[in-house]
Design an enzyme around this catalytic site. Structure first.
Site, PDB file in Angstrom:
ATOM      1  N   HIS A 174     -23.194  72.885 -37.472  1.00  0.00           N
ATOM      2  CA  HIS A 174     -24.338  73.933 -37.424  1.00  0.00           C
ATOM      3  C   HIS A 174     -23.609  75.285 -36.574  1.00  0.00           C
ATOM      4  O   HIS A 174     -22.547  75.006 -35.958  1.00  0.00           O
ATOM      5  CB  HIS A 174     -25.721  73.615 -36.731  1.00  0.00           C
ATOM      6  CG  HIS A 174     -25.459  73.161 -35.399  1.00  0.00           C
ATOM      7  ND1 HIS A 174     -24.939  72.114 -35.057  1.00  0.00           N
ATOM      8  CD2 HIS A 174     -26.257  73.391 -34.250  1.00  0.00           C
ATOM      9  CE1 HIS A 174     -25.030  72.030 -33.512  1.00  0.00           C
ATOM     10  NE2 HIS A 174     -25.900  72.630 -33.128  1.00  0.00           N
ATOM     11  N   HIS A 209     -24.994  76.815 -33.723  1.00  0.00           N
ATOM     12  CA  HIS A 209     -25.103  76.959 -32.142  1.00  0.00           C
ATOM     13  C   HIS A 209     -23.978  77.247 -31.717  1.00  0.00           C
ATOM     14  O   HIS A 209     -22.933  76.728 -31.711  1.00  0.00           O
ATOM     15  CB  HIS A 209     -25.770  75.819 -31.784  1.00  0.00           C
ATOM     16  CG  HIS A 209     -27.258  75.873 -31.325  1.00  0.00           C
ATOM     17  ND1 HIS A 209     -28.097  74.657 -31.397  1.00  0.00           N
ATOM     18  CD2 HIS A 209     -28.124  76.801 -31.176  1.00  0.00           C
ATOM     19  CE1 HIS A 209     -29.367  75.113 -31.151  1.00  0.00           C
ATOM     20  NE2 HIS A 209     -29.289  76.529 -31.021  1.00  0.00           N
ATOM     21  N   ASP A 226     -22.695  76.669 -28.734  1.00  0.00           N
ATOM     22  CA  ASP A 226     -21.838  75.781 -28.053  1.00  0.00           C
ATOM     23  C   ASP A 226     -20.755  75.109 -29.097  1.00  0.00           C
ATOM     24  O   ASP A 226     -19.946  74.544 -28.318  1.00  0.00           O
ATOM     25  CB  ASP A 226     -22.661  74.733 -27.288  1.00  0.00           C
ATOM     26  CG  ASP A 226     -23.585  74.073 -27.865  1.00  0.00           C
ATOM     27  OD1 ASP A 226     -24.254  74.704 -28.623  1.00  0.00           O
ATOM     28  OD2 ASP A 226     -23.807  72.990 -27.709  1.00  0.00           O
ATOM     29  N   HIS A 227     -21.310  75.184 -30.295  1.00  0.00           N
ATOM     30  CA  HIS A 227     -20.383  74.338 -31.140  1.00  0.00           C
ATOM     31  C   HIS A 227     -19.226  75.311 -31.786  1.00  0.00           C
ATOM     32  O   HIS A 227     -18.419  74.738 -32.690  1.00  0.00           O
ATOM     33  CB  HIS A 227     -21.225  73.569 -32.189  1.00  0.00           C
ATOM     34  CG  HIS A 227     -22.136  72.472 -31.785  1.00  0.00           C
ATOM     35  ND1 HIS A 227     -21.815  71.181 -32.160  1.00  0.00           N
ATOM     36  CD2 HIS A 227     -23.130  72.556 -30.882  1.00  0.00           C
ATOM     37  CE1 HIS A 227     -22.863  70.493 -31.461  1.00  0.00           C
ATOM     38  NE2 HIS A 227     -23.708  71.370 -30.664  1.00  0.00           N
ATOM     39  N   HIS A 264     -32.379  69.702 -37.065  1.00  0.00           N
ATOM     40  CA  HIS A 264     -32.138  70.326 -35.846  1.00  0.00           C
ATOM     41  C   HIS A 264     -33.210  71.444 -35.715  1.00  0.00           C
ATOM     42  O   HIS A 264     -32.940  72.489 -34.913  1.00  0.00           O
ATOM     43  CB  HIS A 264     -31.041  70.687 -35.494  1.00  0.00           C
ATOM     44  CG  HIS A 264     -30.254  71.045 -34.005  1.00  0.00           C
ATOM     45  ND1 HIS A 264     -30.785  70.516 -32.892  1.00  0.00           N
ATOM     46  CD2 HIS A 264     -29.378  72.256 -33.742  1.00  0.00           C
ATOM     47  CE1 HIS A 264     -30.245  71.164 -31.945  1.00  0.00           C
ATOM     48  NE2 HIS A 264     -29.258  72.047 -32.514  1.00  0.00           N
ATOM     49  N   ASP A 320     -26.231  67.935 -33.835  1.00  0.00           N
ATOM     50  CA  ASP A 320     -27.071  67.915 -33.325  1.00  0.00           C
ATOM     51  C   ASP A 320     -28.229  67.587 -34.094  1.00  0.00           C
ATOM     52  O   ASP A 320     -28.584  68.292 -35.018  1.00  0.00           O
ATOM     53  CB  ASP A 320     -27.431  69.378 -32.516  1.00  0.00           C
ATOM     54  CG  ASP A 320     -26.490  69.603 -31.377  1.00  0.00           C
ATOM     55  OD1 ASP A 320     -25.640  68.720 -30.988  1.00  0.00           O
ATOM     56  OD2 ASP A 320     -26.680  70.766 -30.569  1.00  0.00           O
TER      57      ASP A 320
HETATM   58 ZN   LIG Z   1     -27.381  72.830 -31.500  1.00  0.00          ZN
END
Ligand SMILES: [Zn+2]
Length: 275
Positions: free
Chosen positions: A60, A62, A64-65, A150, A173
């Site tokens: 995904h 987000h 942080d990924h 998520h 996640d």
């Molecule tokens: Zn996430």
């Protein structure tokens, strides 16, 4: 196959945990799943790197990924001696992410093209947006995607990698859901992001409490593993990062629901896949 946790951390910077990222070493090459903070430093320690990735898979978008996507994009380009587009598989939205990444780097791309006579091509990517089904099938290695949950982040996907009798699932996640169950059926290793609901609730900070409803807790992940006859559960993306001496609490919370092997990830944890 081999699984190497490149980053076992979360959005919160940590001195010993890089951002979420997992390398799966296969007969078809090194497959990278997510690319959080510090991914290329950890890949270097695992004798891999931007030029060695056969493909990048994003669960995904987000931050942080995907923190270090730009680093992979640039380093793969400047360390190649011929055009080598980066193959990227991810949920809808991934193509525009790559376009935006290239646009962000426009000044740098211009500097390097002007400076290096032997570098005459731009960095590039080949993006395949995926939601479900077999998305990669090469050299006896098959990657299957399925939708995860998520919400309100949509869409998100999990991945299963099969090579011979061996299988690995990268959950990303998600809360427990049918798509993840489908991927996990009989899997050898499940790499699952988790949070400690009990600890987060005890902090009483609204910004942190908000993350509870769209992540799996340790018992949630363990129940997913048990329900689907997984062999080994790897807990990663640990929120909050385990305080020294509390590692056993995480393992105990999982073992209460799952009788297979449970491993608390640290960066560069390396596991041979045996089934
Ligand atoms: Zn996430």
């Amino acid at each position: 196959m081999q699984v190497i946790i490149l980053g076992s951390g979360s959005p919160l910077p940590d001195p010993v945990r890089a951002g979420p990222s997992t390398l799966v070493r296969t007969g078809a090459g090194d497959l990278l799943f997510d690319c959080g903070r510090g991914v290329l430093m950890r890949a270097a320690a695992a004798a891999s790197g931007a030029g060695a990735f056969r493909a990048l898979f994003l669960t995904h978008l987000h931050s942080d990924h995907i923190t270090d996507l730009n680093d992979i994009f640039t380093v793969r380009w400047i360390m190649s001696f011929e055009p080598r587009p980066l193959a990227v598989f991810g949920p809808p939205g991934t193509a525009s992410l790559l376009q935006a990444t290239e646009a962000m780097l426009e000044a740098d791309i211009g500097y390097r093209l002007a400076h290096h006579d032997d570098l005459s091509w731009r960095p590039s990517s080949r993006v395949t947006e995926v939601e479900s089904g077999v998305i990669f099938d090469e050299g006896g290695v098959r990657v299957t995607a399925a939708p995860t949950d998520h919400a309100p982040v949509r869409p998100t996907v999990g991945f299963r990698i099969d090579e011979g009798e061996e299988s690995v699932v990268i959950a990303g996640d998600t809360v427990p859901c049918a798509g993840l169950d489908q991927l996990c059926d009989g899997a050898g290793i499940l790499v699952h992001t988790v949070i400690r609901r009990d600890l987060i609730e005890s902090f009483g900070l609204a910004r942190l409490t908000d993350v509870i409803d769209y992540h799996s807790s340790v018992p949630d992940a363990a129940q997913t593993a048990a329900r689907n006859d997984v062999s080994t559960l790897v807990l990663t993306h640990l929120v909050p990062a385990p305080a020294p001496g509390t590692e056993q609490e995480w393992l105990d919370q999982a073992s209460a629901h799952f009788s297979g092997d449970v491993i608390l990830a640290s960066d560069l944890l390396t596991l041979d896949v045996t089934r």
